[in-house]
Design a protein around this motif. Structure first.
Motif, mmCIF file in Angstrom:
data_model
loop_
_atom_site.group_PDB
_atom_site.id
_atom_site.type_symbol
_atom_site.label_atom_id
_atom_site.label_comp_id
_atom_site.label_asym_id
_atom_site.label_seq_id
_atom_site.Cartn_x
_atom_site.Cartn_y
_atom_site.Cartn_z
ATOM 1 N N ASN A 18 38.514 92.465 66.437
ATOM 2 C CA ASN A 18 38.619 91.893 67.776
ATOM 3 C C ASN A 18 38.416 90.383 67.755
ATOM 4 O O ASN A 18 38.238 89.758 68.800
ATOM 5 C CB ASN A 18 37.598 92.551 68.712
ATOM 6 N N GLY A 19 38.456 89.803 66.532
ATOM 7 C CA GLY A 19 38.340 88.367 66.396
ATOM 8 C C GLY A 19 36.963 87.832 66.746
ATOM 9 O O GLY A 19 36.840 86.713 67.246
ATOM 10 N N LEU A 20 35.931 88.622 66.493
ATOM 11 C CA LEU A 20 34.578 88.249 66.887
ATOM 12 C C LEU A 20 33.617 88.352 65.710
ATOM 13 O O LEU A 20 33.856 89.107 64.766
ATOM 14 C CB LEU A 20 34.068 89.172 68.009
ATOM 15 N N TYR A 125 35.517 80.669 53.338
ATOM 16 C CA TYR A 125 34.408 80.850 54.279
ATOM 17 C C TYR A 125 34.948 80.837 55.703
ATOM 18 O O TYR A 125 36.137 80.565 55.946
ATOM 19 C CB TYR A 125 33.342 79.765 54.094
ATOM 20 N N ALA A 126 34.076 81.151 56.659
ATOM 21 C CA ALA A 126 34.464 81.208 58.060
ATOM 22 C C ALA A 126 33.607 80.250 58.880
ATOM 23 O O ALA A 126 32.416 80.068 58.613
ATOM 24 C CB ALA A 126 34.299 82.630 58.589
ATOM 25 N N LEU A 127 34.237 79.633 59.875
ATOM 26 C CA LEU A 127 33.535 78.784 60.829
ATOM 27 C C LEU A 127 33.730 79.378 62.223
ATOM 28 O O LEU A 127 34.833 79.770 62.592
ATOM 29 C CB LEU A 127 34.090 77.359 60.815
ATOM 30 N N ILE A 143 37.016 82.408 65.422
ATOM 31 C CA ILE A 143 36.651 82.304 64.013
ATOM 32 C C ILE A 143 37.844 81.748 63.244
ATOM 33 O O ILE A 143 38.969 82.227 63.410
ATOM 34 C CB ILE A 143 36.279 83.681 63.423
ATOM 35 N N VAL A 144 37.614 80.729 62.443
ATOM 36 C CA VAL A 144 38.674 80.224 61.565
ATOM 37 C C VAL A 144 38.267 80.475 60.121
ATOM 38 O O VAL A 144 37.103 80.306 59.747
ATOM 39 C CB VAL A 144 38.967 78.723 61.794
ATOM 40 N N LEU A 206 43.386 78.982 56.928
ATOM 41 C CA LEU A 206 44.339 80.051 56.621
ATOM 42 C C LEU A 206 44.630 80.950 57.816
ATOM 43 O O LEU A 206 45.738 81.487 57.946
ATOM 44 C CB LEU A 206 43.792 80.927 55.491
ATOM 45 N N TRP A 207 43.631 81.139 58.675
ATOM 46 C CA TRP A 207 43.741 82.147 59.724
ATOM 47 C C TRP A 207 42.758 81.832 60.833
ATOM 48 O O TRP A 207 41.712 81.229 60.589
ATOM 49 C CB TRP A 207 43.435 83.520 59.106
#
Length: 210
Positions: A18-20, A125-127, A143-144, A206-207
């Motif tokens: 859910n992109g969370l 990694y994610a930010l 989240i990127v 990337l995403w």
């Protein structure tokens, strides 16, 4: 045999799809943001703790997921499907000392983790975006996923950290031996032109969960 870790991994996977983050999922469900923190998954005595049925019911309602779908997440994890994790910090923290090494790879303590499919970069990694400075492209809570080893080309969206510790998300316009030209992802903010020696590192996005 169902394990505590299977249930928690299913919640993490539901949040991811859910992109969370887990904390953002808790907020969306009207729960305390720390409800699904790793520290809440064990008791003070060090024993594994189950999430409450109430909290599971609330996240299902908040995401529109069915109990059947949630059981599918559990079975996927328990069935041995690969569940990779990558480091996560809030965007506001990324400028602090100690979170990255000189190459722009995640380092030190203080990182959280989220489950995410393999991206081919062990240093990815994610930010988590905070505030509205990157709207409309990225919004608060998005989240990127960032890859420090991916090749960067003109037009890519990138995370840039200056030697002074400023961290920004921009679009690469031009890269030369002497300067880096960047366009803002928010029309209300101007672009940046930086001398090469002003840039600590630059990494490709990337995403994004949008």
């Amino acid at each position: 045999m169902l394990k505590h870790a299977d249930i928690w991994a299913a919640i993490d996977a539901l949040a991811r799809d859910n992109g969370l983050t887990a904390s953002a999922l808790a907020r969306k469900a009207g729960l305390d943001p720390t409800t699904f923190n790793k520290s809440k998954r064990i008791t003070r005595e060090g024993k594994a703790r189950w999430p409450s049925t109430e909290s599971v019911a609330k996240v299902l309602e908040a995401t529109g997921a069915t109990m059947t779908a949630f059981v599918g997440y559990i079975e996927g994890v328990a069935g041995g499907l690969p569940v990779s994790t990558i480091p996560l910090i809030g965007f506001a923290q990324a400028g602090d000392r100690g979170f990255f090494d000189d190459a722009g790879y995640p380092a030190g303590a203080g990182w959280d983790e989220i489950p995410f499919p393999e991206v081919g970069d062990p240093h990815a990694y994610a930010l988590e975006v905070s505030g509205d400075s990157m709207e409309p492209l990225y919004r608060d809570g998005d989240i990127v996923i960032v890859s420090p080893t991916a090749n960067v080309r003109r037009g890519d969206r990138v995370v840039v950290r200056t030697t002074e510790g400023e961290v920004m998300v921009k679009q690469l316009v031009r890269l030369s031996a002497r300067r880096i030209e960047l366009a803002s992802v928010n029309p209300a903010h101007s672009g940046r032109s930086l001398a090469s020696e002003e840039v600590g590192w630059m990494a490709r996005i990337l995403w994004a969960s949008q």
